[in-house]
Design a protein around this motif. Sequence first.
Motif, PDB file in Angstrom:
ATOM      1  N   LEU A  71     -19.475 -52.173 -28.000  1.00 36.70           N
ATOM      2  CA  LEU A  71     -18.674 -51.111 -27.394  1.00 36.70           C
ATOM      3  C   LEU A  71     -19.408 -49.770 -27.404  1.00 36.70           C
ATOM      4  N   ALA A  72     -19.138 -48.981 -26.393  1.00 36.07           N
ATOM      5  CA  ALA A  72     -19.580 -47.584 -26.340  1.00 36.07           C
ATOM      6  C   ALA A  72     -18.313 -46.742 -26.478  1.00 36.07           C
ATOM      7  N   LEU A  73     -18.128 -46.113 -27.639  1.00 41.92           N
ATOM      8  CA  LEU A  73     -16.909 -45.360 -27.928  1.00 41.92           C
ATOM      9  C   LEU A  73     -16.933 -44.016 -27.216  1.00 41.92           C
ATOM     10  N   VAL A  74     -16.054 -43.855 -26.234  1.00 45.04           N
ATOM     11  CA  VAL A  74     -15.963 -42.614 -25.468  1.00 45.04           C
ATOM     12  C   VAL A  74     -15.038 -41.665 -26.226  1.00 45.04           C
ATOM     13  N   VAL A  75     -15.551 -40.490 -26.614  1.00 45.24           N
ATOM     14  CA  VAL A  75     -14.744 -39.522 -27.349  1.00 45.24           C
ATOM     15  C   VAL A  75     -14.361 -38.316 -26.502  1.00 45.24           C
ATOM     16  N   ALA A  76     -15.096 -38.084 -25.423  1.00 48.09           N
ATOM     17  CA  ALA A  76     -14.764 -36.963 -24.540  1.00 48.09           C
ATOM     18  C   ALA A  76     -15.143 -37.323 -23.111  1.00 48.09           C
ATOM     19  N   MET A  77     -14.407 -36.703 -22.194  1.00 47.70           N
ATOM     20  CA  MET A  77     -14.629 -36.974 -20.778  1.00 47.70           C
ATOM     21  C   MET A  77     -14.442 -35.685 -20.005  1.00 47.70           C
ATOM     22  N   SER A  78     -15.281 -35.457 -19.017  1.00 50.24           N
ATOM     23  CA  SER A  78     -15.101 -34.283 -18.158  1.00 50.24           C
ATOM     24  C   SER A  78     -15.069 -34.735 -16.712  1.00 50.24           C
ATOM     25  N   ILE A  79     -14.309 -33.986 -15.913  1.00 51.86           N
ATOM     26  CA  ILE A  79     -14.188 -34.288 -14.493  1.00 51.86           C
ATOM     27  C   ILE A  79     -14.464 -33.003 -13.724  1.00 51.86           C
ATOM     28  N   ASP A  80     -15.473 -33.051 -12.864  1.00 49.14           N
ATOM     29  CA  ASP A  80     -15.847 -31.929 -12.003  1.00 49.14           C
ATOM     30  C   ASP A  80     -15.752 -32.382 -10.555  1.00 49.14           C
ATOM     31  N   LYS A  81     -15.744 -31.421  -9.657  1.00 48.19           N
ATOM     32  CA  LYS A  81     -15.779 -31.705  -8.224  1.00 48.19           C
ATOM     33  C   LYS A  81     -17.181 -31.398  -7.734  1.00 48.19           C
ATOM     34  N   SER A  82     -17.808 -32.350  -7.054  1.00 48.19           N
ATOM     35  CA  SER A  82     -19.142 -32.167  -6.498  1.00 48.19           C
ATOM     36  C   SER A  82     -19.069 -32.576  -5.030  1.00 48.19           C
ATOM     37  N   ASP A  83     -19.103 -31.592  -4.139  1.00 47.68           N
ATOM     38  CA  ASP A  83     -18.887 -31.809  -2.710  1.00 47.68           C
ATOM     39  C   ASP A  83     -17.502 -32.429  -2.517  1.00 47.68           C
ATOM     40  N   ASP A  84     -17.435 -33.625  -1.954  1.00 46.46           N
ATOM     41  CA  ASP A  84     -16.140 -34.280  -1.773  1.00 46.46           C
ATOM     42  C   ASP A  84     -15.936 -35.423  -2.767  1.00 46.46           C
ATOM     43  N   GLN A  85     -16.756 -35.454  -3.818  1.00 44.67           N
ATOM     44  CA  GLN A  85     -16.677 -36.515  -4.809  1.00 44.67           C
ATOM     45  C   GLN A  85     -16.342 -35.949  -6.190  1.00 44.67           C
ATOM     46  N   TYR A  86     -15.945 -36.843  -7.076  1.00 47.92           N
ATOM     47  CA  TYR A  86     -15.687 -36.484  -8.463  1.00 47.92           C
ATOM     48  C   TYR A  86     -16.933 -36.773  -9.283  1.00 47.92           C
ATOM     49  N   MET A  87     -17.307 -35.831 -10.135  1.00 52.05           N
ATOM     50  CA  MET A  87     -18.415 -36.024 -11.073  1.00 52.05           C
ATOM     51  C   MET A  87     -17.790 -36.242 -12.446  1.00 52.05           C
ATOM     52  N   VAL A  88     -17.938 -37.439 -12.987  1.00 49.24           N
ATOM     53  CA  VAL A  88     -17.365 -37.782 -14.281  1.00 49.24           C
ATOM     54  C   VAL A  88     -18.494 -37.844 -15.306  1.00 49.24           C
ATOM     55  N   THR A  89     -18.292 -37.166 -16.421  1.00 51.62           N
ATOM     56  CA  THR A  89     -19.250 -37.185 -17.524  1.00 51.62           C
ATOM     57  C   THR A  89     -18.535 -37.690 -18.760  1.00 51.62           C
ATOM     58  N   LEU A  90     -19.148 -38.626 -19.451  1.00 54.88           N
ATOM     59  CA  LEU A  90     -18.579 -39.193 -20.669  1.00 54.88           C
ATOM     60  C   LEU A  90     -19.467 -38.862 -21.855  1.00 54.88           C
ATOM     61  N   GLN A  91     -18.835 -38.529 -22.965  1.00 55.91           N
ATOM     62  CA  GLN A  91     -19.550 -38.299 -24.218  1.00 55.91           C
ATOM     63  C   GLN A  91     -19.290 -39.523 -25.095  1.00 55.91           C
ATOM     64  N   VAL A  92     -20.353 -40.260 -25.378  1.00 53.45           N
ATOM     65  CA  VAL A  92     -20.263 -41.520 -26.110  1.00 53.45           C
ATOM     66  C   VAL A  92     -20.922 -41.353 -27.470  1.00 53.45           C
ATOM     67  N   VAL A  93     -20.292 -41.874 -28.510  1.00 51.91           N
ATOM     68  CA  VAL A  93     -20.807 -41.759 -29.879  1.00 51.91           C
ATOM     69  C   VAL A  93     -21.900 -42.792 -30.120  1.00 51.91           C
ATOM     70  N   ASP A  94     -23.000 -42.336 -30.696  1.00 45.23           N
ATOM     71  CA  ASP A  94     -24.050 -43.224 -31.187  1.00 45.23           C
ATOM     72  C   ASP A  94     -23.710 -43.514 -32.643  1.00 45.23           C
ATOM     73  N   ALA A  95     -23.075 -44.652 -32.886  1.00 44.04           N
ATOM     74  CA  ALA A  95     -22.532 -44.970 -34.213  1.00 44.04           C
ATOM     75  C   ALA A  95     -23.596 -44.945 -35.302  1.00 44.04           C
ATOM     76  N   GLY A  96     -24.815 -45.320 -34.980  1.00 43.49           N
ATOM     77  CA  GLY A  96     -25.891 -45.319 -35.970  1.00 43.49           C
ATOM     78  C   GLY A  96     -26.244 -43.923 -36.454  1.00 43.49           C
ATOM     79  N   GLU A  97     -26.054 -42.918 -35.615  1.00 39.25           N
ATOM     80  CA  GLU A  97     -26.373 -41.544 -35.995  1.00 39.25           C
ATOM     81  C   GLU A  97     -25.230 -40.862 -36.744  1.00 39.25           C
ATOM     82  N   VAL A  98     -24.026 -41.382 -36.628  1.00 42.64           N
ATOM     83  CA  VAL A  98     -22.859 -40.770 -37.263  1.00 42.64           C
ATOM     84  C   VAL A  98     -22.581 -41.384 -38.623  1.00 42.64           C
TER      85      VAL A  98
END
Length: 175
Positions: A29-56
């Motif tokens: 699994l890739a644990l998503v802890v944060a998500m952002s949604i932006d508008k880019s032209d006529d599309q949605y730009m979605v950015t996900l912040q995923v935890v690297d469990a080994g580093e935490v």
Amino acid sequence: MRRVSIFFMTALCLLLITGCWNRRELNDLALVVAMSIDKSDDQYMVTLQVVDAGEVSSKIGTSGRTPVITYSEKGKHVFEAIRKMTTGTPRKLYFSHLQMLVISEDIAKEGISKSLEFLSRDHEVRKDFFVVIAKEEQAKSILENITSLEKIPAQKMKTSLETSQKYGLQPLPFK
């Protein structure tokens, strides 16, 4: 003889039907802890912040990499952007640990119902995350900020909001 065969059949059934039929390995699994949604032209730009469990993890020594990884993708809908993102991530995106949703000011002005449709329909997403609006900047840039006190930036934002809510303070901008 009949009692012995019934006992073995019962024992065999108990062995076969027990266990976690719906388990998910953390390594898959890739644990998503944060998500952002932006508008880019006529599309949605979605950015996900995923935890690297080994580093935490506190038991494993860190390698010096950042504790979170961000993935971005565009699509006509939020769902399409996330589906495109699954081809570039090495693990299955798991939204059950989502803590922060950052929405750009442009999307907030036009209405957030289309943006939030994916999150409201997905049965794995808990509904106890914070929703914030990125004023005068892209929501993606807020997720890409790395903090020095907290390993996970989404956790820092969530803690700041909870503290300001608890004490009735005006939260500071996340810059």
